[in-house]
Design a protein around this motif. Structure first.
Motif, PDB file in Angstrom:
ATOM      1  N   ARG A  66      39.676  47.045  46.740  1.00 49.72           N
ATOM      2  CA  ARG A  66      38.452  47.300  45.966  1.00 49.72           C
ATOM      3  C   ARG A  66      38.705  47.074  44.477  1.00 49.72           C
ATOM      4  O   ARG A  66      37.919  46.411  43.785  1.00 49.72           O
ATOM      5  CB  ARG A  66      37.998  48.730  46.230  1.00 49.72           C
ATOM      6  CG  ARG A  66      36.698  49.091  45.593  1.00 49.72           C
ATOM      7  CD  ARG A  66      36.236  50.444  46.131  1.00 49.72           C
ATOM      8  NE  ARG A  66      35.092  50.874  45.385  1.00 49.72           N
ATOM      9  CZ  ARG A  66      34.992  52.045  44.774  1.00 49.72           C
ATOM     10  NH1 ARG A  66      35.970  52.916  44.848  1.00 49.72           N
ATOM     11  NH2 ARG A  66      33.921  52.354  44.104  1.00 49.72           N
ATOM     12  N   ALA A  67      39.820  47.596  43.961  1.00 52.57           N
ATOM     13  CA  ALA A  67      40.158  47.418  42.549  1.00 52.57           C
ATOM     14  C   ALA A  67      40.359  45.938  42.227  1.00 52.57           C
ATOM     15  O   ALA A  67      39.856  45.437  41.213  1.00 52.57           O
ATOM     16  CB  ALA A  67      41.419  48.213  42.201  1.00 52.57           C
ATOM     17  N   LEU A  86      27.038  44.066  30.900  1.00 54.56           N
ATOM     18  CA  LEU A  86      26.164  45.228  31.005  1.00 54.56           C
ATOM     19  C   LEU A  86      26.527  46.095  32.208  1.00 54.56           C
ATOM     20  O   LEU A  86      26.169  47.275  32.254  1.00 54.56           O
ATOM     21  CB  LEU A  86      24.697  44.792  31.083  1.00 54.56           C
ATOM     22  CG  LEU A  86      24.184  44.065  29.836  1.00 54.56           C
ATOM     23  CD1 LEU A  86      22.794  43.505  30.082  1.00 54.56           C
ATOM     24  CD2 LEU A  86      24.209  44.978  28.630  1.00 54.56           C
ATOM     25  N   LEU A  87      27.243  45.526  33.164  1.00 52.62           N
ATOM     26  CA  LEU A  87      27.711  46.295  34.322  1.00 52.62           C
ATOM     27  C   LEU A  87      29.100  46.884  34.095  1.00 52.62           C
ATOM     28  O   LEU A  87      29.663  47.500  34.998  1.00 52.62           O
ATOM     29  CB  LEU A  87      27.729  45.413  35.571  1.00 52.62           C
ATOM     30  CG  LEU A  87      26.366  44.979  36.097  1.00 52.62           C
ATOM     31  CD1 LEU A  87      26.522  44.013  37.254  1.00 52.62           C
ATOM     32  CD2 LEU A  87      25.555  46.187  36.519  1.00 52.62           C
ATOM     33  N   ALA A  88      29.653  46.711  32.902  1.00 51.90           N
ATOM     34  CA  ALA A  88      31.010  47.191  32.612  1.00 51.90           C
ATOM     35  C   ALA A  88      31.180  48.691  32.853  1.00 51.90           C
ATOM     36  O   ALA A  88      32.188  49.090  33.443  1.00 51.90           O
ATOM     37  CB  ALA A  88      31.420  46.813  31.193  1.00 51.90           C
ATOM     38  N   PRO A  89      30.253  49.544  32.427  1.00 53.78           N
ATOM     39  CA  PRO A  89      30.469  50.980  32.695  1.00 53.78           C
ATOM     40  C   PRO A  89      30.616  51.277  34.193  1.00 53.78           C
ATOM     41  O   PRO A  89      31.524  51.999  34.600  1.00 53.78           O
ATOM     42  CB  PRO A  89      29.225  51.655  32.110  1.00 53.78           C
ATOM     43  CG  PRO A  89      28.754  50.709  31.054  1.00 53.78           C
ATOM     44  CD  PRO A  89      29.065  49.336  31.591  1.00 53.78           C
ATOM     45  N   ALA A  94      34.230  52.413  38.638  1.00 47.81           N
ATOM     46  CA  ALA A  94      34.609  52.158  40.035  1.00 47.81           C
ATOM     47  C   ALA A  94      36.050  51.676  40.119  1.00 47.81           C
ATOM     48  O   ALA A  94      36.795  52.076  41.030  1.00 47.81           O
ATOM     49  CB  ALA A  94      33.656  51.132  40.650  1.00 47.81           C
ATOM     50  N   TRP A  95      36.465  50.819  39.182  1.00 45.44           N
ATOM     51  CA  TRP A  95      37.848  50.317  39.186  1.00 45.44           C
ATOM     52  C   TRP A  95      38.827  51.466  38.961  1.00 45.44           C
ATOM     53  O   TRP A  95      39.817  51.596  39.677  1.00 45.44           O
ATOM     54  CB  TRP A  95      38.020  49.240  38.118  1.00 45.44           C
ATOM     55  CG  TRP A  95      39.404  48.698  38.078  1.00 45.44           C
ATOM     56  CD1 TRP A  95      39.920  47.712  38.865  1.00 45.44           C
ATOM     57  CD2 TRP A  95      40.466  49.123  37.213  1.00 45.44           C
ATOM     58  NE1 TRP A  95      41.238  47.496  38.547  1.00 45.44           N
ATOM     59  CE2 TRP A  95      41.602  48.352  37.539  1.00 45.44           C
ATOM     60  CE3 TRP A  95      40.569  50.072  36.212  1.00 45.44           C
ATOM     61  CZ2 TRP A  95      42.826  48.504  36.892  1.00 45.44           C
ATOM     62  CZ3 TRP A  95      41.781  50.237  35.562  1.00 45.44           C
ATOM     63  CH2 TRP A  95      42.896  49.458  35.913  1.00 45.44           C
ATOM     64  N   ALA A  96      38.553  52.310  37.964  1.00 42.45           N
ATOM     65  CA  ALA A  96      39.441  53.439  37.683  1.00 42.45           C
ATOM     66  C   ALA A  96      39.503  54.394  38.869  1.00 42.45           C
ATOM     67  O   ALA A  96      40.580  54.903  39.209  1.00 42.45           O
ATOM     68  CB  ALA A  96      38.974  54.169  36.420  1.00 42.45           C
ATOM     69  N   SER A  97      38.381  54.628  39.513  1.00 43.26           N
ATOM     70  CA  SER A  97      38.363  55.489  40.699  1.00 43.26           C
ATOM     71  C   SER A  97      39.186  54.888  41.822  1.00 43.26           C
ATOM     72  O   SER A  97      39.927  55.591  42.509  1.00 43.26           O
ATOM     73  CB  SER A  97      36.924  55.710  41.172  1.00 43.26           C
ATOM     74  OG  SER A  97      36.176  56.371  40.198  1.00 43.26           O
ATOM     75  N   ALA A  98      39.050  53.575  42.008  1.00 43.53           N
ATOM     76  CA  ALA A  98      39.808  52.904  43.069  1.00 43.53           C
ATOM     77  C   ALA A  98      41.305  52.964  42.784  1.00 43.53           C
ATOM     78  O   ALA A  98      42.103  53.231  43.692  1.00 43.53           O
ATOM     79  CB  ALA A  98      39.342  51.458  43.210  1.00 43.53           C
ATOM     80  N   VAL A  99      41.694  52.735  41.548  1.00 45.08           N
ATOM     81  CA  VAL A  99      43.123  52.793  41.194  1.00 45.08           C
ATOM     82  C   VAL A  99      43.651  54.214  41.366  1.00 45.08           C
ATOM     83  O   VAL A  99      44.749  54.417  41.888  1.00 45.08           O
ATOM     84  CB  VAL A  99      43.347  52.283  39.744  1.00 45.08           C
ATOM     85  CG1 VAL A  99      44.753  52.594  39.265  1.00 45.08           C
ATOM     86  CG2 VAL A  99      43.078  50.786  39.672  1.00 45.08           C
ATOM     87  N   ALA A 106      50.503  50.566  41.566  1.00 47.06           N
ATOM     88  CA  ALA A 106      51.071  49.400  40.872  1.00 47.06           C
ATOM     89  C   ALA A 106      50.486  48.116  41.439  1.00 47.06           C
ATOM     90  O   ALA A 106      50.167  47.182  40.689  1.00 47.06           O
ATOM     91  CB  ALA A 106      52.594  49.404  40.990  1.00 47.06           C
ATOM     92  N   LEU A 107      50.310  48.066  42.749  1.00 40.90           N
ATOM     93  CA  LEU A 107      49.696  46.890  43.377  1.00 40.90           C
ATOM     94  C   LEU A 107      48.248  46.750  42.924  1.00 40.90           C
ATOM     95  O   LEU A 107      47.790  45.645  42.621  1.00 40.90           O
ATOM     96  CB  LEU A 107      49.763  47.000  44.895  1.00 40.90           C
ATOM     97  CG  LEU A 107      49.011  45.915  45.668  1.00 40.90           C
ATOM     98  CD1 LEU A 107      49.662  44.551  45.452  1.00 40.90           C
ATOM     99  CD2 LEU A 107      48.954  46.249  47.144  1.00 40.90           C
ATOM    100  N   ALA A 108      47.536  47.868  42.863  1.00 42.89           N
ATOM    101  CA  ALA A 108      46.128  47.819  42.451  1.00 42.89           C
ATOM    102  C   ALA A 108      45.987  47.315  41.019  1.00 42.89           C
ATOM    103  O   ALA A 108      45.146  46.460  40.734  1.00 42.89           O
ATOM    104  CB  ALA A 108      45.491  49.200  42.596  1.00 42.89           C
ATOM    105  N   VAL A 109      46.837  47.812  40.123  1.00 47.07           N
ATOM    106  CA  VAL A 109      46.748  47.401  38.713  1.00 47.07           C
ATOM    107  C   VAL A 109      47.241  45.970  38.538  1.00 47.07           C
ATOM    108  O   VAL A 109      46.583  45.142  37.893  1.00 47.07           O
ATOM    109  CB  VAL A 109      47.528  48.378  37.801  1.00 47.07           C
ATOM    110  CG1 VAL A 109      47.612  47.849  36.378  1.00 47.07           C
ATOM    111  CG2 VAL A 109      46.878  49.750  37.821  1.00 47.07           C
ATOM    112  N   GLY A 110      48.406  45.649  39.100  1.00 49.46           N
ATOM    113  CA  GLY A 110      48.949  44.289  38.970  1.00 49.46           C
ATOM    114  C   GLY A 110      48.054  43.251  39.623  1.00 49.46           C
ATOM    115  O   GLY A 110      47.799  42.183  39.059  1.00 49.46           O
ATOM    116  N   GLY A 111      47.564  43.584  40.818  1.00 47.54           N
ATOM    117  CA  GLY A 111      46.645  42.671  41.497  1.00 47.54           C
ATOM    118  C   GLY A 111      45.353  42.493  40.728  1.00 47.54           C
ATOM    119  O   GLY A 111      44.774  41.407  40.698  1.00 47.54           O
ATOM    120  N   SER A 112      44.892  43.568  40.093  1.00 44.17           N
ATOM    121  CA  SER A 112      43.665  43.490  39.292  1.00 44.17           C
ATOM    122  C   SER A 112      43.844  42.572  38.091  1.00 44.17           C
ATOM    123  O   SER A 112      42.953  41.775  37.764  1.00 44.17           O
ATOM    124  CB  SER A 112      43.247  44.878  38.815  1.00 44.17           C
ATOM    125  OG  SER A 112      42.881  45.685  39.901  1.00 44.17           O
TER     126      SER A 112
END
Length: 173
Positions: A66-67, A86-89, A94-99, A106-112
């Motif tokens: 998801r991230a 405009l969809l950044a918030p 959602a990205w921070a929640s997924a991470v 580490a995979l979620a952040v590096g893959g992102s």
């Protein structure tokens, strides 16, 4: 239309309501006008709808994926049309929640980061194809690439392409 309907259902809309909303958008004059013009708007709608869909709390998608998917859609959206910002918030939350919920952060952040870079690859192509006639403006230098990214020739950030003094209030209205 499918992505819009799926996004509405992912956020909890009932199937009939989501289908009705998507159908109304599908037959709206504005959607037809934008869909039949050789522009970026319908691809922007598709990317934005996909981003909203993936941003919904989705048990069918692992948090790492998801991230990464959110980051890819953000990169593709920025490469296509800046209004996706405009969809950044929603996307960042959602990205921070997924991470935060990911088993392998580490995979979620590096893959992102990799996915965001992949989404922005059209700008890399502009730098490589700077000498071809299909590229608008000079993208052979970093300054030219930033000029293209900011879409200065289209009026960004003046709200209109003009050499005259801008009338910001009139343009906003």
């Amino acid at each position: 239309i499918f992505l819009l309907e799926t996004a509405a259902r992912a956020w909890g809309a009932r199937p009939v309501a989501a289908s009705l909303a998507a159908a109304l958008f599908a037959v709206s004059p504005l959607a037809w006008r934008l869909a039949t013009a050789p522009e970026v708007f319908m691809l922007n709608v598709a990317i934005a709808s996909a981003l909203v869909m993936v941003a919904a709390p989705a048990p069918w998608l692992h948090e790492e994926r998801r991230a990464i998917t959110l980051a890819l859609l953000a990169g593709l959206g920025l490469a296509n049309h800046h209004s996706v910002v405009l969809l950044a918030p929603l996307g960042l939350f959602a990205w921070a929640s997924a991470v935060r919920r990911a088993e392998r952060r580490a995979l979620a952040v590096g893959g992102s980061l990799a996915a965001l870079a992949i989404g922005l690859l059209p700008y890399g192509y502009l730098a490589l194809a700077a000498d071809r006639e299909c590229v608008w403006g000079d993208t052979s230098t970093l300054h030219g690439l930033v000029h293209q990214f900011l879409r200065v020739d289209y009026g960004t950030p003046q709200l209109a392409a003009s050499t005259e003094e801008p009338q910001r209030l009139a343009q906003l209205v």
